[in-house]
Motif scaffolding. Sequence first.
Motif, PDB file in Angstrom:
ATOM      1  N   THR A  10      -1.097  20.349  39.945  1.00 20.02           N
ATOM      2  CA  THR A  10       0.119  19.559  39.793  1.00 20.02           C
ATOM      3  C   THR A  10       1.161  20.296  38.965  1.00 20.02           C
ATOM      4  O   THR A  10       0.823  21.031  38.037  1.00 20.02           O
ATOM      5  CB  THR A  10      -0.181  18.204  39.138  1.00 20.02           C
ATOM      6  OG1 THR A  10       1.044  17.455  39.012  1.00 20.02           O
ATOM      7  CG2 THR A  10      -0.795  18.381  37.752  1.00 20.02           C
ATOM      8  N   GLU A  15       0.706  14.519  34.454  1.00 23.06           N
ATOM      9  CA  GLU A  15      -0.503  14.512  35.270  1.00 23.06           C
ATOM     10  C   GLU A  15      -1.477  15.583  34.802  1.00 23.06           C
ATOM     11  O   GLU A  15      -2.686  15.351  34.713  1.00 23.06           O
ATOM     12  CB  GLU A  15      -0.156  14.715  36.741  1.00 23.06           C
ATOM     13  CG  GLU A  15       0.558  13.546  37.391  1.00 23.06           C
ATOM     14  CD  GLU A  15       0.809  13.770  38.876  1.00 23.06           C
ATOM     15  OE1 GLU A  15       0.184  14.699  39.450  1.00 23.06           O
ATOM     16  OE2 GLU A  15       1.622  13.041  39.465  1.00 23.06           O
ATOM     17  N   GLU A  19      -5.238  15.049  33.346  1.00 20.20           N
ATOM     18  CA  GLU A  19      -6.418  15.684  33.933  1.00 20.20           C
ATOM     19  C   GLU A  19      -7.256  16.381  32.858  1.00 20.20           C
ATOM     20  O   GLU A  19      -8.477  16.216  32.788  1.00 20.20           O
ATOM     21  CB  GLU A  19      -5.999  16.709  34.989  1.00 20.20           C
ATOM     22  CG  GLU A  19      -5.388  16.121  36.247  1.00 20.20           C
ATOM     23  CD  GLU A  19      -4.808  17.189  37.176  1.00 20.20           C
ATOM     24  OE1 GLU A  19      -4.347  16.836  38.262  1.00 20.20           O
ATOM     25  OE2 GLU A  19      -4.826  18.391  36.793  1.00 20.20           O
TER      26      GLU A  19
END
Length: 357
Positions: A10, A15, A19
């Motif tokens: 990404t 994001e 993660e």
Amino acid sequence: MKLLTATSTTQDPDERGGELGLKFGDRFDRAAELYLQHFDDLQIPADTVRCIAETSHAALGVWAPGLAAETEAIAAAAHVELWKLAAVGARTEVLAAAPPRSEGECSTAVFTGVGRAPETMQTWDWHAFLVPDGLLVSLVSEEGRRVKMFTEFGTAAKIGVNDAGLGLHFNILAHTGDSDHGGVSVHAIARRILNEATSLEEAEKIAASAAVSASTCLTVFELHEGSSRAASLELSPSGMGIVRPGEDGWLFHTNHFLDPELCRGDTMPADSTTAERYQHLDAIRGSLAGLGPLDRARAACGGEGAKAAICMTPDTGKPLIDQWCTLLTVCVDVENFALVYYPGRPDEAAAHGLTRF
């Protein structure tokens, strides 16, 4: 040090941070716990640590909002208080609030020139008890650059390469201008260079734009149309010095300033091995060029093996905070977009082999 790996595709920093925080929450939490204890052992007051961490993170939010957002997302996903994670991210800035110890961190050698790719190697020297785990990350930056890097859990970057053919090594420095003001984290500067820069000039511009409160050297190198260039960017609150390779293409750096103006304010202790390590690299330059990473690691010891100046083994007779260890030997392969590494000293790398990431 155990090395863990992560891949993120990404380009969104929120994001990506989510993660990483979900996957390695326990590691981020442990890193924060270990560093806060280390700062306490160094007698840096807890309120000073928090103030530096928060001020540095605020400065990061202005200078590189995406990196600040990534840190915030990691903290949220890992369930770590933001200021505690930010204290790891600003660990060099926090350490600037205490007198430098008798040792430094890291020895770097880079060979560049016309018609050749950069040949590089670095030892990363630090306290083993602070870094039980290290992190190798492959990611795509907001700007669309593919990046591979080694770092600690909680710091934005340390050593890396991007797909524009640009790589970076990292050495800490100490200067009279260093303070507890909490400037932009030097680790974040390294990361932004990897995220964005496609040339030495762009890397220099990025580094010069950051207001820092602690000193560090970022040795940046590039491969362009079959030839290579390099420069050591010596960052300090008193200004930035740029050190170029010698006529033979070699550029070495350990933990003292080489810029003629900035070196006047150097505060690395006299009993540090930084000069000895620099002299060792300088002495073996004639046998270090034209080698692959494995032979380069072997040659870097200069025939002395584990006794070479650049190979650090903890002195267990000293307090834990004064025990230094070579935790990583790494070569940056910009031509093939890779880090080639061994989690230990160069002599150990030569004996056991290197891994490509």
